[in-house]
Design a protein around this motif. Structure first.
Motif, mmCIF file in Angstrom:
data_model
loop_
_atom_site.group_PDB
_atom_site.id
_atom_site.type_symbol
_atom_site.label_atom_id
_atom_site.label_comp_id
_atom_site.label_asym_id
_atom_site.label_seq_id
_atom_site.Cartn_x
_atom_site.Cartn_y
_atom_site.Cartn_z
ATOM 1 N N ASP A 147 0.821 -1.205 0.000
ATOM 2 C CA ASP A 147 0.000 0.000 0.000
ATOM 3 C C ASP A 147 0.857 1.257 0.000
ATOM 4 O O ASP A 147 0.466 2.289 -0.554
ATOM 5 N N LEU A 148 2.031 1.157 0.601
ATOM 6 C CA LEU A 148 2.881 2.339 0.773
ATOM 7 C C LEU A 148 4.313 1.883 0.955
ATOM 8 O O LEU A 148 4.565 0.831 1.553
ATOM 9 N N LEU A 149 5.248 2.659 0.431
ATOM 10 C CA LEU A 149 6.653 2.368 0.670
ATOM 11 C C LEU A 149 7.449 3.660 0.758
ATOM 12 O O LEU A 149 7.043 4.700 0.233
ATOM 13 N N VAL A 150 8.587 3.562 1.432
ATOM 14 C CA VAL A 150 9.544 4.663 1.512
ATOM 15 C C VAL A 150 10.823 4.188 0.838
ATOM 16 O O VAL A 150 11.323 3.095 1.132
ATOM 17 N N THR A 151 11.346 5.000 -0.065
ATOM 18 C CA THR A 151 12.504 4.588 -0.865
ATOM 19 C C THR A 151 13.579 5.655 -0.881
ATOM 20 O O THR A 151 13.291 6.851 -0.724
ATOM 21 N N THR A 152 14.816 5.205 -1.079
ATOM 22 C CA THR A 152 15.941 6.119 -1.260
ATOM 23 C C THR A 152 16.233 6.364 -2.734
ATOM 24 O O THR A 152 17.130 7.137 -3.062
ATOM 25 N N ALA A 153 15.497 5.701 -3.623
ATOM 26 C CA ALA A 153 15.703 5.884 -5.061
ATOM 27 C C ALA A 153 15.167 7.251 -5.495
ATOM 28 O O ALA A 153 14.169 7.742 -4.959
#
Length: 205
Positions: free
Chosen positions: A87-93
């Motif tokens: 549903d949701l993610l946090v990324t460094t990309a």
């Protein structure tokens, strides 16, 4: 019996692979690949999970550092046969408007909001797969009579398993993957809430 549409037939004897999802424009929205099998969200979307995901997205976007991006409903290519859509993610990309999936190494946090049809996958299958892929943080959000309860897990790298890091109700405060402080009670209105007689009416268009 109605014949299956052509797009539902695997393109090869070995079944489906992660890259095949980008070649299925006819597939329902939110189609995932789990262990080489297509998984569809078939039931109508309830209002509560949608509001909760929107509230969490806004809260995390407001607090995330400039080195991190917050995305909702984007797939993660865990391996050749698994491409779930949290549903949701946090990324460094870095942001890429043409992107359709992320590598696990670029994902710091995954959030799944449990629904009746996703409960087994969210609580067991994805819990294991996200850990095996090396994603450091996993939140599994349960609906407790209209109030969110966030089950937080952290990756134990030597075992490649998630360790429980707490169950949060009312408010959530976490130092990782960045400083996070969320008033969970404000993310969704309580069940049965109605606009009061003194509530302002929306401006006419």
């Amino acid at each position: 019996m109605t014949a299956l549409p052509d797009w539902m037939r695997p393109p090869r004897a070995e079944g489906w692979f992660a890259e095949d999802l980008d070649r299925l424009p006819e597939a329902p929205r939110h189609t995932e690949l789990i262990d080489g099998a297509l998984v569809f969200m078939m039931s109508p979307q309830r209002s509560w999970p949608g509001r909760l995901v929107t509230g969490l997205t806004v809260a995390l976007m407001e607090q995330a550092p400039e080195t991190m991006e917050v995305e909702r409903e984007m797939t993660i290519r865990l391996d050749a046969r698994n491409r779930p859509e949290p549903d949701l993610l946090v990324t460094t990309a870095a942001y890429d408007p043409e992107r359709t999936w992320y590598e696990p190494a670029d994902v710091s946090l995954v959030v799944e909001v449990v629904s009746p049809e996703s409960a087994h996958r969210d609580r067991t299958v994805k819990l294991r797969k996200y850990a095996e892929a090396g994603i450091p943080h996993y939140w599994c959000v349960e609906d407790e009579d209209g109030a969110p309860a966030v089950h937080v897990y952290e990756l134990d790298e030597p075992t490649a398993l998630y360790a429980p890091a707490g169950i949060f109700r009312g408010s959530l405060h976490r130092p990782v993957p960045f400083e996070i402080s969320i008033d969970l009670d404000k993310l969704t209105p309580p069940r049965g809430a109605r606009k009061g007689p003194d509530s302002p009416e929306p401006d006419p268009l």
